[in-house]
Design a protein around this motif. Structure first.
Motif, PDB file in Angstrom:
ATOM      1  N   ARG A  84       0.828  -1.190   0.000  1.00  0.00           N
ATOM      2  CA  ARG A  84       0.000   0.000   0.000  1.00  0.00           C
ATOM      3  C   ARG A  84       0.872   1.253   0.000  1.00  0.00           C
ATOM      4  O   ARG A  84       1.827   1.357   0.763  1.00  0.00           O
ATOM      5  N   SER A  85       0.515   2.197  -0.858  1.00  0.00           N
ATOM      6  CA  SER A  85       1.290   3.435  -0.925  1.00  0.00           C
ATOM      7  C   SER A  85       1.317   4.155   0.417  1.00  0.00           C
ATOM      8  O   SER A  85       2.330   4.755   0.791  1.00  0.00           O
ATOM      9  N   GLY A  86       0.212   4.071   1.155  1.00  0.00           N
ATOM     10  CA  GLY A  86       0.145   4.743   2.441  1.00  0.00           C
ATOM     11  C   GLY A  86       1.170   4.204   3.425  1.00  0.00           C
ATOM     12  O   GLY A  86       1.770   4.967   4.194  1.00  0.00           O
ATOM     13  N   ALA A  87       1.380   2.881   3.412  1.00  0.00           N
ATOM     14  CA  ALA A  87       2.368   2.278   4.310  1.00  0.00           C
ATOM     15  C   ALA A  87       3.779   2.692   3.918  1.00  0.00           C
ATOM     16  O   ALA A  87       4.631   2.937   4.782  1.00  0.00           O
ATOM     17  N   ILE A  88       4.030   2.772   2.608  1.00  0.00           N
ATOM     18  CA  ILE A  88       5.351   3.203   2.144  1.00  0.00           C
ATOM     19  C   ILE A  88       5.565   4.667   2.483  1.00  0.00           C
ATOM     20  O   ILE A  88       6.624   5.056   3.015  1.00  0.00           O
ATOM     21  N   LYS A 276       4.179  -3.392   5.059  1.00  0.00           N
ATOM     22  CA  LYS A 276       2.942  -4.152   4.861  1.00  0.00           C
ATOM     23  C   LYS A 276       2.815  -4.727   3.442  1.00  0.00           C
ATOM     24  O   LYS A 276       1.898  -4.382   2.687  1.00  0.00           O
ATOM     25  N   PRO A 277       3.756  -5.606   3.062  1.00  0.00           N
ATOM     26  CA  PRO A 277       3.678  -6.206   1.721  1.00  0.00           C
ATOM     27  C   PRO A 277       2.383  -6.985   1.527  1.00  0.00           C
ATOM     28  O   PRO A 277       1.891  -7.642   2.441  1.00  0.00           O
ATOM     29  N   LEU A 278       1.850  -6.890   0.303  1.00  0.00           N
ATOM     30  CA  LEU A 278       0.583  -7.540  -0.027  1.00  0.00           C
ATOM     31  C   LEU A 278       0.776  -8.820  -0.829  1.00  0.00           C
ATOM     32  O   LEU A 278       0.118  -9.823  -0.578  1.00  0.00           O
ATOM     33  N   ARG A 279       1.680  -8.760  -1.809  1.00  0.00           N
ATOM     34  CA  ARG A 279       1.836  -9.916  -2.705  1.00  0.00           C
ATOM     35  C   ARG A 279       3.191  -9.862  -3.382  1.00  0.00           C
ATOM     36  O   ARG A 279       3.648  -8.779  -3.773  1.00  0.00           O
ATOM     37  N   VAL A 280       3.817 -11.023  -3.529  1.00  0.00           N
ATOM     38  CA  VAL A 280       5.076 -11.114  -4.268  1.00  0.00           C
ATOM     39  C   VAL A 280       4.764 -11.036  -5.757  1.00  0.00           C
ATOM     40  O   VAL A 280       3.942 -11.794  -6.281  1.00  0.00           O
TER      41      VAL A 280
END
Length: 312
Positions: A84-88, A276-280
């Protein structure tokens, strides 16, 4: 390890005293390595890439040095993930913004490097970072993404970058402004598989990766040269560091299977979890490459908060 490999000498570097391999490239050449000697090493395919790059003597926070730093034989594995851009954005300095692949989605990476032969001798390295928009670019982020992928030139911000030698830590931290510390890092990359592990301060696992190596394609030297610009703050001023990778054998797989990425206890795992990675999305592996790492240069940054208001 043989006794000759364990022999070290101490050298002064920017006010620090560090140990380097006795008789190694840094001990003998101090960043001005004899390319003819490198060419005779069986691990090195060619030095033609480096003959086209001239070294320059510069003053730096670690004292006078020569740039670029040449890496004559290296390998790497990069696992790219959606987040998520917000987490980055929450982890980035306010002057930087995530590079978005879709509204609200950016790219983060866990990376592992093995430098078998370079101007500062053998070392290993690992990183957690994020793709960011180029400094001073005010247009839509999609065009930055397309331009970066098309030119094989992306921009990044690194959150953690441990290494396993003192000289790499001092040069990287004081000379380049990267968040580097020294720890045990095992990285093995060949045509069959990747195994990498970063050790934490209690000798447990901080971050580890194992995966099969994607099918490799060989390239003549100079045919596929990618570049990366990384942003760091040195003494409160923003700098950009430019690196060029001469890819000699590499492969990529999208949505890879049989990936084992282990998060444990330590700074790298904390950084990765905070993003908070979502998917590889992709695994990129270079089993043979070369690298020219330039010293950082000052760069101006826009006021991102003012810029955001101007776009509304």
């Amino acid at each position: 390890m043989s006794s000759s490999q364990q022999d070290t000498v101490t050298v002064e570097l920017g006010g620090y005293v560090v140990a380097v391999p006795k008789g190694g490239l840094y001990d003998r050449y101090r960043m001005q390595t004899d390319l003819d000697e490198v060419a005779r090493d069986p691990r090195v395919s060619s030095v033609d890439f480096f003959r086209k790059l001239s070294k320059t003597r510069v003053d730096s926070p670690i004292g006078p040095t020569f740039t670029p730093n040449f890496y004559y034989r290296m390998s790497s594995a990069r696992l790219t993930m959606l987040a998520r851009s917000g987490a980055i954005r929450a982890r980035l300095p306010k002057e930087l913004a995530p590079l978005e692949v879709a509204p609200g989605l950016g790219l983060i990476s866990a990376m592992f490097f093995r430098y078998d032969m370079c101007d500062i001798d053998f070392y290993t390295e690992a990183a957690v970072g994020a793709a960011v928009r180029p400094a001073r670019h005010g247009g839509p982020g999609f065009f930055d993404l397309v331009a970066g992928l098309g030119n094989d030139h992306l921009h990044s911000y690194v959150f953690s970058l441990p290494v396993n030698t003192e000289i790499a830590q001092v040069r990287g931290h004081d000379g380049y402004g990267f968040p580097k510390w020294v720890t045990e890092i095992d990285v093995d990359i060949d045509g069959d598989g990747i195994t990498a592990r970063v050790v934490n301060d209690t000798v447990g696992t901080d971050l580890a990766l194992s995966a099969p190596t994607p099918a490799q394609t060989r390239y003549p030297t100079g045919e596929r040269v990618s570049s990366l610009t990384s942003y760091t703050a040195i003494n409160g001023a923003w700098h950009s560091t430019f690196s060029q990778t001469n890819v000699l054998a590499a492969g990529t797989v999208r949505f890879p299977r049989n990936i084992d990425l282990q998060t444990g206890t330590g700074q790298m795992s904390d950084d990765l979890r905070s993003l908070k990675p979502l998917r590889v999305m992709q695994l990129d592996v270079i089993t043979e490459g070369q690298l020219a790492l330039h010293m950082p240069v000052p760069t101006s940054m826009p006021n991102m908060q003012s810029h955001s208001r101007a776009l509304k």
